[in-house]
Design a protein around this motif. Structure first.
Motif, PDB file in Angstrom:
ATOM      1  N   MET A 131       0.930  -1.989 -10.811  1.00 61.13           N
ATOM      2  CA  MET A 131       2.139  -2.488 -10.954  1.00 61.13           C
ATOM      3  C   MET A 131       2.590  -2.283 -12.404  1.00 61.13           C
ATOM      4  SD  MET A 131       3.881  -4.127  -8.355  1.00 61.13           S
ATOM      5  CE  MET A 131       4.747  -5.258  -9.225  1.00 61.13           C
ATOM      6  N   THR A 132       2.446  -0.933 -12.707  1.00 57.77           N
ATOM      7  CA  THR A 132       2.770  -1.009 -14.356  1.00 57.77           C
ATOM      8  C   THR A 132       4.248  -0.432 -14.403  1.00 57.77           C
ATOM      9  OG1 THR A 132       1.855   1.428 -14.243  1.00 57.77           O
ATOM     10  CG2 THR A 132       0.418  -0.236 -14.647  1.00 57.77           C
ATOM     11  N   GLU A 133       4.661   0.032 -15.495  1.00 64.28           N
ATOM     12  CA  GLU A 133       6.045   0.646 -15.799  1.00 64.28           C
ATOM     13  C   GLU A 133       6.010   2.090 -15.316  1.00 64.28           C
ATOM     14  OE1 GLU A 133       3.593   0.730 -19.287  1.00 64.28           O
ATOM     15  OE2 GLU A 133       4.595  -1.023 -18.287  1.00 64.28           O
ATOM     16  N   THR A 134       5.035   2.675 -15.108  1.00 63.15           N
ATOM     17  CA  THR A 134       4.914   3.979 -14.365  1.00 63.15           C
ATOM     18  C   THR A 134       4.622   4.147 -12.935  1.00 63.15           C
ATOM     19  OG1 THR A 134       2.550   4.399 -15.305  1.00 63.15           O
ATOM     20  CG2 THR A 134       4.269   5.128 -16.614  1.00 63.15           C
ATOM     21  N   SER A 135       4.262   2.907 -12.312  1.00 61.92           N
ATOM     22  CA  SER A 135       4.192   3.076 -10.946  1.00 61.92           C
ATOM     23  C   SER A 135       5.165   2.957 -10.130  1.00 61.92           C
ATOM     24  CB  SER A 135       3.365   1.614 -10.794  1.00 61.92           C
ATOM     25  OG  SER A 135       3.309   1.141  -9.335  1.00 61.92           O
ATOM     26  N   PHE A 136       5.122   3.284  -8.775  1.00 64.55           N
ATOM     27  CA  PHE A 136       6.201   3.597  -8.041  1.00 64.55           C
ATOM     28  C   PHE A 136       6.426   2.275  -7.205  1.00 64.55           C
ATOM     29  CE2 PHE A 136       4.971   7.987  -7.725  1.00 64.55           C
ATOM     30  CZ  PHE A 136       6.053   8.711  -8.221  1.00 64.55           C
ATOM     31  N   ALA A 151      10.345  -1.452  -4.626  1.00 70.25           N
ATOM     32  CA  ALA A 151      10.881  -2.957  -4.511  1.00 70.25           C
ATOM     33  C   ALA A 151      12.273  -2.974  -4.782  1.00 70.25           C
ATOM     34  CB  ALA A 151      10.212  -3.867  -5.370  1.00 70.25           C
ATOM     35  N   SER A 152      12.706  -2.186  -5.671  1.00 71.26           N
ATOM     36  CA  SER A 152      14.137  -2.421  -5.939  1.00 71.26           C
ATOM     37  C   SER A 152      14.835  -1.392  -5.044  1.00 71.26           C
ATOM     38  CB  SER A 152      14.409  -1.593  -7.459  1.00 71.26           C
ATOM     39  OG  SER A 152      14.097  -0.186  -7.475  1.00 71.26           O
ATOM     40  N   SER A 211       0.726  -1.105   0.053  1.00 70.54           N
ATOM     41  CA  SER A 211       0.099   0.001  -0.017  1.00 70.54           C
ATOM     42  C   SER A 211       0.813   1.382  -0.082  1.00 70.54           C
ATOM     43  CB  SER A 211      -0.901  -0.108   1.175  1.00 70.54           C
ATOM     44  OG  SER A 211      -0.303   0.204   2.373  1.00 70.54           O
ATOM     45  N   CYS A 212       0.445   2.471  -0.159  1.00 65.86           N
ATOM     46  CA  CYS A 212       1.156   3.558  -0.101  1.00 65.86           C
ATOM     47  C   CYS A 212       0.421   4.592   0.355  1.00 65.86           C
ATOM     48  CB  CYS A 212       1.647   3.876  -1.553  1.00 65.86           C
ATOM     49  SG  CYS A 212       0.651   4.254  -2.916  1.00 65.86           S
ATOM     50  N   CYS A 213       0.811   5.621   0.808  1.00 67.27           N
ATOM     51  CA  CYS A 213       0.330   6.835   1.655  1.00 67.27           C
ATOM     52  C   CYS A 213       1.123   8.174   1.028  1.00 67.27           C
ATOM     53  CB  CYS A 213       0.224   7.050   2.983  1.00 67.27           C
ATOM     54  SG  CYS A 213      -0.850   5.621   3.609  1.00 67.27           S
ATOM     55  N   GLY A 214       0.097   9.106   0.459  1.00 61.11           N
ATOM     56  CA  GLY A 214       0.802  10.427   0.266  1.00 61.11           C
ATOM     57  C   GLY A 214       0.769  11.265   1.435  1.00 61.11           C
ATOM     58  N   PHE A 215       2.053  11.917   1.604  1.00 62.88           N
ATOM     59  CA  PHE A 215       2.289  13.123   2.411  1.00 62.88           C
ATOM     60  C   PHE A 215       2.886  14.250   1.872  1.00 62.88           C
ATOM     61  CE2 PHE A 215       2.299   9.211   5.013  1.00 62.88           C
ATOM     62  CZ  PHE A 215       1.764   9.458   6.049  1.00 62.88           C
TER      63      PHE A 215
END
Length: 74
Positions: free
Chosen positions: A57-62, A67-68, A30-34
């Motif tokens: 989970m696209t090539e433009t996703s964070f 993960a890297s 999950s992710c949250c925006g601050f």
């Protein structure tokens, strides 16, 4: 990643993000925006703008970038 900033602010964002993840019952990623402003001198000015329980989970996703950077720690 991570975004540039003070280490204690980064750690507080991590803590708040994990708290939101648990409180919302999220599983997996999950992710949250601050939104951070230069006027924030400390962690007291942080507020979560949004929580995304199903980030893409696209090539433009964070998510692949995250993960890297995190390796085996996620």
């Amino acid at each position: 990643m991570p975004a540039p900033g003070l280490p204690f602010v980064y750690q507080e964002v991590r803590r708040l993000t994990l708290a939101a993840h648990v409180a919302l019952g999220c599983r997996g990623v999950s992710c949250c925006g601050f939104p951070l402003r230069r006027s924030h001198q400390g962690k007291s000015g942080l507020s979560c703008l949004e929580a995304n329980a199903q980030p893409g989970m696209t090539e433009t996703s964070f998510v692949p970038d995250l993960a890297s950077v995190c390796g085996d720690n996620i």
